[in-house]
Design an enzyme around this catalytic site. Structure first.
Site, mmCIF file in Angstrom:
data_model
loop_
_atom_site.group_PDB
_atom_site.id
_atom_site.type_symbol
_atom_site.label_atom_id
_atom_site.label_comp_id
_atom_site.label_asym_id
_atom_site.label_seq_id
_atom_site.Cartn_x
_atom_site.Cartn_y
_atom_site.Cartn_z
ATOM 1 N N ASN A 1 -21.664 -36.620 41.643
ATOM 2 C CA ASN A 1 -20.802 -35.297 41.464
ATOM 3 C C ASN A 1 -20.920 -34.911 39.931
ATOM 4 O OD1 ASN A 1 -19.898 -32.987 42.822
ATOM 5 N ND2 ASN A 1 -18.081 -33.584 41.648
ATOM 6 N N LYS A 2 -20.653 -33.874 39.823
ATOM 7 C CA LYS A 2 -20.713 -33.396 38.448
ATOM 8 C C LYS A 2 -20.309 -34.113 37.504
ATOM 9 C CE LYS A 2 -22.172 -30.441 37.431
ATOM 10 N NZ LYS A 2 -23.682 -30.634 36.877
ATOM 11 N N GLN B 1 -19.058 -24.435 35.314
ATOM 12 C CA GLN B 1 -18.852 -23.812 36.365
ATOM 13 C C GLN B 1 -17.560 -23.711 36.756
ATOM 14 O OE1 GLN B 1 -20.900 -26.695 35.631
ATOM 15 N NE2 GLN B 1 -22.650 -26.824 36.692
ATOM 16 N N ASP C 1 -22.589 -34.434 45.393
ATOM 17 C CA ASP C 1 -24.098 -34.061 45.449
ATOM 18 C C ASP C 1 -24.837 -35.212 46.085
ATOM 19 O OD1 ASP C 1 -23.057 -32.641 42.771
ATOM 20 O OD2 ASP C 1 -25.039 -31.737 43.593
ATOM 21 N N ARG D 1 -26.674 -22.928 42.414
ATOM 22 C CA ARG D 1 -26.335 -24.287 42.298
ATOM 23 C C ARG D 1 -25.315 -24.635 43.233
ATOM 24 N NH1 ARG D 1 -21.591 -23.278 41.968
ATOM 25 N NH2 ARG D 1 -21.383 -25.497 41.525
ATOM 26 N N ARG E 1 -34.561 -29.891 41.682
ATOM 27 C CA ARG E 1 -33.666 -30.719 41.012
ATOM 28 C C ARG E 1 -33.416 -31.918 41.776
ATOM 29 N NH1 ARG E 1 -28.046 -27.683 39.804
ATOM 30 N NH2 ARG E 1 -27.884 -29.350 38.539
HETATM 31 O O1 MRU Z 1 -25.115 -28.764 38.488
HETATM 32 P P1 MRU Z 1 -24.461 -28.216 39.737
HETATM 33 O O2 MRU Z 1 -23.435 -26.793 39.597
HETATM 34 O O3 MRU Z 1 -25.309 -27.675 40.809
HETATM 35 O O4 MRU Z 1 -23.487 -29.145 40.147
HETATM 36 C C1 MRU Z 1 -22.629 -28.834 41.283
HETATM 37 C C2 MRU Z 1 -21.450 -29.848 41.744
HETATM 38 O O5 MRU Z 1 -21.728 -30.942 41.090
HETATM 39 C C3 MRU Z 1 -20.581 -29.886 42.835
HETATM 40 O O6 MRU Z 1 -19.605 -30.453 42.702
HETATM 41 C C4 MRU Z 1 -21.317 -30.283 44.136
HETATM 42 O O7 MRU Z 1 -22.839 -29.784 44.210
HETATM 43 C C5 MRU Z 1 -20.597 -29.930 45.425
HETATM 44 S S1 MRU Z 1 -20.579 -28.308 45.674
HETATM 45 C C6 MRU Z 1 -19.901 -27.849 47.062
#
Ligand code: MRU
Length: 344
Positions: A247-248, A196, A237, A48, A91
């Site tokens: 982003n997350k 995470q 993202d 991820r 995704r």
């Molecule tokens: O759901 P995930 O764990 O793939 O989400 C990851 C994030 O939101 C990160 O902050 C983003 O991908 C940047 S990672 C360098």
């Protein structure tokens, strides 16, 4: 001894991924032997983080070509396009995935032999992986110029070596600041529901020996109000051309706190995370994931049966809450729209 974390490696026609579902209790590799394994690994979050997903997808196309190389040309191209399509959909929010698939599918040229195509795909996937490492190093160096000699930094989710090929984006800037001798302290939040922050970022920080504390997500606001955080660094993202950033989930909340308490809020992301086809954040698709991520933690049920769940995996931080976007091509400041379009 410091561990040299590399999230993925392509060896002997197999893709070896650090299985991020089971860290930190277990450190083990998940082996992708074909493109379907890659599709599963992305969907199930074995791997991820936007950049790591993109590179994994590229190797998925290499695995598809290995699998289909002996088919008649018509069937080969049909299967290859199908594989591109399936991985592309694994995704929806991280645009690095679609970016990598587009770059790989451009090499499916009908006038070439299948052997040539496979060789081109292999080379391209390796280049994408190498570029990711170089890009992270460059963002680390540029981002470090914004970090004071002594700083307490809050970060969200995991943006480290695990979210990229190695080094990281936001965590890469922290790595660079520490390496340059700065006095850095990190607060990493847990990042529910997939944790995470606690499972992955805290693990990386411990591996690196970077001074840090892990906090529950709900602690961040108090720390910010009390003046305990100098700046916030997060990844992305997908970034729209006006600077709105997906982003997350939870990133938006932190950006609001940063704005209210006037602390810098930086996005660290490669330019491959900019989606030039999206003008604002409202056009970005936000992934909704399984209710089980909320009702269970590591397979232990923590919510009653029959409760309805809302589980968006990402949110959008409006551009006005962002101080600057750190990319490998430079630090983008306001006006974002004008400055982002210059990168096209
Ligand atoms: O759901 P995930 O764990 O793939 O989400 C990851 C994030 O939101 C990160 O902050 C983003 O991908 C940047 S990672 C360098």
């Amino acid at each position: 001894m410091k561990m040299n974390i590399r999230s993925l490696e392509f060896k002997n026609n197999k893709l070896f991924l650090i299985d991020q579902r089971v860290l930190p209790q277990q450190y083990k590799k998940f082996i992708c032997r074909n493109f379907k394994d890659v599709e599963f690994a992305i969907t199930d979050m074995v791997v991820r983080g936007a950049p790591a997903i993109g590179v994994t997808a590229a190797y998925g196309i290499v695995l598809a070509a290995i699998e289909f190389i002996d088919l008649p040309p018509k069937d080969f191209f049909k299967k290859m396009h199908l594989a591109c399509d399936l991985i592309n959909k694994s995704r929806p929010t991280a645009v690095n995935l679609m970016w990598a698939i587009t770059r790989m599918s451009k090499l499916l040229i009908e006038s070439k032999t299948q052997k040539e195509i496979l060789s081109d795909l292999r080379k391209e996937a390796n280049i994408i992986a190498d570029e990711d490492i170089q890009t992270n190093k460059k963002m680390g160096q540029l981002g470090n110029s914004l970090i004071p000699q002594k700083a307490t930094i809050l970060t969200h989710c995991n943006t480290g070596a695990l979210a990229t090929v190695k080094y990281g984006t936001a965590l890469g800037v922290i790595r660079a600041a520490v390496a340059s001798g700065k006095d850095i302290f990190v607060y990493a939040d847990e990042t529910r529901p997939r944790l995470q922050g606690s499972r992955l970022t805290a693990w990386e920080l411990v591996q690196e020996g970077i001074p840090a504390k892990l906090i529950a997500d709900s602690v961040a606001a108090t720390l910010i109000r009390d003046g305990k955080i100098d700046l916030i660094l997060v990844g992305a993202d997908r970034i729209a051309t006006n600077g709105d950033t997906a982003n997350k989930i939870g990133t938006f909340m932190l950006s609001v706190m940063a704005r209210v308490y006037r602390i810098p809020f930086y996005i660290v992301a490669p330019t491959t995370t900019i989606d030039f086809s999206r003008q604002t954040g409202t056009e970005i698709e936000i992934e909704e994931r399984s209710p089980r991520e909320v009702t269970h933690i590591m397979n232990v049920q923590i919510a009653p049966d029959n409760i309805d769940i809302y589980n968006p995996a990402f949110d959008v931080t409006p551009n006005e809450n962002i101080t600057a976007i750190i990319t490998e091509k430079g630090i983008i400041e306001k006006p974002f729209k004008e400055n982002i379009l210059k990168l096209k």
